[in-house]
Design a protein around this motif. Structure first.
Motif, mmCIF file in Angstrom:
data_model
loop_
_atom_site.group_PDB
_atom_site.id
_atom_site.type_symbol
_atom_site.label_atom_id
_atom_site.label_comp_id
_atom_site.label_asym_id
_atom_site.label_seq_id
_atom_site.Cartn_x
_atom_site.Cartn_y
_atom_site.Cartn_z
ATOM 1 N N TYR A 11 -0.531 -7.222 8.571
ATOM 2 C CA TYR A 11 -0.630 -8.554 8.535
ATOM 3 C C TYR A 11 -0.114 -9.447 9.689
ATOM 4 C CZ TYR A 11 -1.033 -7.000 3.421
ATOM 5 O OH TYR A 11 -1.750 -6.485 2.488
ATOM 6 N N PRO A 12 -0.486 -10.444 10.062
ATOM 7 C CA PRO A 12 -0.125 -11.618 10.684
ATOM 8 C C PRO A 12 1.232 -11.634 10.277
ATOM 9 C CG PRO A 12 -1.822 -12.616 9.550
ATOM 10 C CD PRO A 12 -1.935 -11.306 9.003
ATOM 11 N N PRO A 13 2.442 -11.947 11.148
ATOM 12 C CA PRO A 13 2.455 -11.964 12.514
ATOM 13 C C PRO A 13 2.367 -10.630 13.417
ATOM 14 C CG PRO A 13 4.241 -12.585 11.783
ATOM 15 C CD PRO A 13 3.698 -12.188 10.674
ATOM 16 N N GLY A 14 2.181 -9.561 12.575
ATOM 17 C CA GLY A 14 2.312 -8.272 13.158
ATOM 18 C C GLY A 14 3.064 -7.298 12.245
ATOM 19 N N ILE A 15 2.774 -7.336 10.950
ATOM 20 C CA ILE A 15 3.662 -6.492 10.008
ATOM 21 C C ILE A 15 2.652 -5.250 9.886
ATOM 22 C CG2 ILE A 15 4.600 -6.203 7.652
ATOM 23 C CD1 ILE A 15 5.002 -9.245 8.026
ATOM 24 N N ASP A 16 3.216 -4.034 10.170
ATOM 25 C CA ASP A 16 2.150 -3.035 10.101
ATOM 26 C C ASP A 16 2.430 -2.317 8.604
ATOM 27 O OD1 ASP A 16 0.844 -2.862 12.331
ATOM 28 O OD2 ASP A 16 2.431 -2.212 13.375
ATOM 29 N N ALA A 17 1.747 -2.708 7.639
ATOM 30 C CA ALA A 17 2.002 -2.358 6.356
ATOM 31 C C ALA A 17 1.565 -0.776 6.230
ATOM 32 C CB ALA A 17 1.192 -3.255 5.190
ATOM 33 N N LEU A 18 0.403 -0.524 6.769
ATOM 34 C CA LEU A 18 -0.098 0.915 6.866
ATOM 35 C C LEU A 18 -0.496 1.012 8.279
ATOM 36 C CD1 LEU A 18 -2.632 0.658 3.899
ATOM 37 C CD2 LEU A 18 -0.346 1.742 3.820
ATOM 38 N N HIS A 36 8.873 2.950 -2.313
ATOM 39 C CA HIS A 36 9.874 1.868 -2.563
ATOM 40 C C HIS A 36 9.066 0.804 -2.209
ATOM 41 C CE1 HIS A 36 9.527 1.063 1.976
ATOM 42 N NE2 HIS A 36 9.262 2.327 2.211
ATOM 43 N N SER A 37 9.755 -0.523 -2.703
ATOM 44 C CA SER A 37 9.220 -1.967 -2.522
ATOM 45 C C SER A 37 8.938 -2.163 -1.121
ATOM 46 C CB SER A 37 10.248 -2.826 -3.001
ATOM 47 O OG SER A 37 9.766 -4.135 -2.871
ATOM 48 N N GLY A 38 7.637 -2.383 -0.693
ATOM 49 C CA GLY A 38 7.510 -2.872 0.564
ATOM 50 C C GLY A 38 6.573 -1.658 1.371
ATOM 51 N N ALA A 39 6.420 -0.578 0.561
ATOM 52 C CA ALA A 39 6.007 0.750 1.143
ATOM 53 C C ALA A 39 4.484 0.670 1.498
ATOM 54 C CB ALA A 39 6.216 2.001 0.259
ATOM 55 N N GLY A 40 3.972 -0.135 0.715
ATOM 56 C CA GLY A 40 2.537 -0.428 1.102
ATOM 57 C C GLY A 40 1.607 0.061 0.006
ATOM 58 N N LYS A 41 1.974 0.191 -1.095
ATOM 59 C CA LYS A 41 1.402 0.577 -2.246
ATOM 60 C C LYS A 41 0.070 -0.436 -2.532
ATOM 61 C CE LYS A 41 4.900 0.967 -5.027
ATOM 62 N NZ LYS A 41 6.158 0.229 -4.121
ATOM 63 N N SER A 42 0.642 -1.744 -2.751
ATOM 64 C CA SER A 42 -0.345 -2.695 -3.204
ATOM 65 C C SER A 42 -1.320 -3.116 -2.142
ATOM 66 C CB SER A 42 0.429 -4.392 -3.407
ATOM 67 O OG SER A 42 1.398 -4.135 -4.476
ATOM 68 N N THR A 43 -0.995 -3.007 -0.847
ATOM 69 C CA THR A 43 -1.932 -3.182 0.195
ATOM 70 C C THR A 43 -2.886 -1.857 0.203
ATOM 71 O OG1 THR A 43 -0.162 -4.006 1.582
ATOM 72 C CG2 THR A 43 -2.060 -2.902 2.727
ATOM 73 N N ILE A 51 -10.074 -6.589 -1.671
ATOM 74 C CA ILE A 51 -9.203 -7.873 -1.687
ATOM 75 C C ILE A 51 -8.588 -8.213 -0.249
ATOM 76 C CG2 ILE A 51 -6.928 -8.854 -2.667
ATOM 77 C CD1 ILE A 51 -7.792 -7.104 -5.285
ATOM 78 N N GLU A 52 -8.173 -7.140 0.395
ATOM 79 C CA GLU A 52 -7.946 -7.204 1.883
ATOM 80 C C GLU A 52 -8.892 -6.061 2.544
ATOM 81 O OE1 GLU A 52 -5.690 -8.953 3.305
ATOM 82 O OE2 GLU A 52 -4.458 -9.688 1.865
ATOM 83 N N ARG A 53 -8.932 -6.343 3.915
ATOM 84 C CA ARG A 53 -9.898 -5.519 4.762
ATOM 85 C C ARG A 53 -8.963 -4.846 5.685
ATOM 86 N NH1 ARG A 53 -15.636 -6.869 4.261
ATOM 87 N NH2 ARG A 53 -15.433 -8.447 2.428
#
Ligand code: ADP
Length: 214
Positions: A11-18, A36-43, A51-53
Motif C-alpha cells: 500500500y502507498p506510501p510503501g507498507i508491505d502488507a504481504l 495478529h492485527s495488521g498481519a495481512g488477513k483482510s488484505t 477489492i484490492e489488486r
C-alpha cells in the motif's frame, strides 16, 4: 479454487502488507486465516474478492486471474463469491427480506425465483421467521446472520468472511461459526479471517505473521 503465486501487496506510501505469499485452497475446503492485527488477513481476502489488486504475483480464483480482471468483469466474479465484510453494511431502511434480496435484484433475477432463494437462505441462517423485521430490531448475531444470508443468495461456491464474529459474545460467535460450518458441509469452500481461530477447530489454519505464512 484459490491460488496465490508469489503474491505481494504494497500500500502507498510503501507498507508491505504481504511481501511474497504462496498457497492454495482447494474446492470445498474450510480454511481459517489467523494472525495478529495488521498481519495481512483482510488484505489477503480483499485480493481474493478483487477489492484490492496485487502489486506482484498472481491470484487465481476459480481459475480466473482476478488481479488482472477488467473493472466491468468484477461483478461477474463476485456472483460466484459470497462476501461477508465489515464495510458491506446492511440497509437499515429495508427489512430483512429486502436486504437478503438485494444481490438478486441487482443481478436482475426473476422475482419469484429470487424470493424462493431468499427464503432458502434466510432459513439456513435461522431468520425465516424474521423476514419482515427491520435490521435495527435484530441483535448483533442476527445482523451477522443476515449478512451471511445476503452473501449466499447467489449460491456461491466460495464464501469469504472477514472477522465475522467480531463484536459478538462467545455464545453468539459460536452460533455464527456453526453457520459457516453448515455451508462447508454442503460443499461450499469457506475462508474466514479471524483472530479467534479456536471457533473453527476443524478448519485448516493459514497463519499470517507480518504478511508471511507462519
Ligand atoms: P489484518 O486484517 O490482519 O488486521 P490488514 O490486511 O488489514 O491486516 O493490514 C495489513 C497491513 O497493511 C497493516 O500494516 C495495515 O496498516 C496496512 N493496510 C491495510 N489496508 C491499508 C490501506 N488501505 N492503506 C494503507 N495501508 C493499509
Amino acid at each position: 479454487m484459490i491460488q496465490f503465486k508469489h503474491v505481494s501487496k504494497r500500500y502507498p506510501p510503501g507498507i508491505d502488507a504481504l511481501p511474497d505469499i504462496d498457497f492454495e485452497i482447494g474446492d470445498g475446503e474450510f480454511a481459517v486465516i489467523s494472525g495478529h492485527s495488521g498481519a495481512g488477513k483482510s488484505t489477503l481476502l480483499k485480493l481474493v474478492a478483487a477489492i484490492e489488486r496485487p502489486t506482484g504475483g498472481v491470484v487465481l480464483v476459480n481459475g480466473q486471474n482476478v488481479g488482472a480482471l477488467k473493472r466491468n468483469a468484477v461483478p461477474y466474479l463476485r456472483r460466484n463469491l459470497g462476501l461477508v465484510f465489515q464495510d458491506q453494511k446492511l440497509l437499515f431502511d429495508r427489512n430483512v427480506f429486502e436486504n437478503a434480496m438485494l444481490p438478486l435484484s441487482i443481478a436482475g433475477f426473476p422475482p419469484r425465483e429470487a424470493a424462493k432463494r431468499v427464503r432458502a437462505a434466510l432459513d439456513k441462517v435461522g431468520l425465516l421467521e424474521r423476514e419482515k423485521a427491520m435490521p435495527i430490531a435484530l441483535s448483533g448475531g442476527e445482523q451477522q446472520r443476515l449478512a451471511i444470508a445476503r452473501a449466499v443468495v447467489n449460491r456461491p461456491n466460495l464464501l469469504i468472511a472477514d472477522e465475522p464474529t467480531a463484536h459478538l459474545d462467545h455464545e453468539t460467535a459460536r452460533d455464527v461459526a456453526q453457520i459457516f460450518r453448515d455451508f462447508h458441509q454442503v460443499g461450499v469452500a469457506v475462508v474466514v479471517a479471524t483472530y479467534d481461530s479456536g471457533l473453527f477447530p476443524e478448519a485448516r489454519r493459514i497463519a499470517l505473521n507480518h504478511g508471511r505464512l507462519a
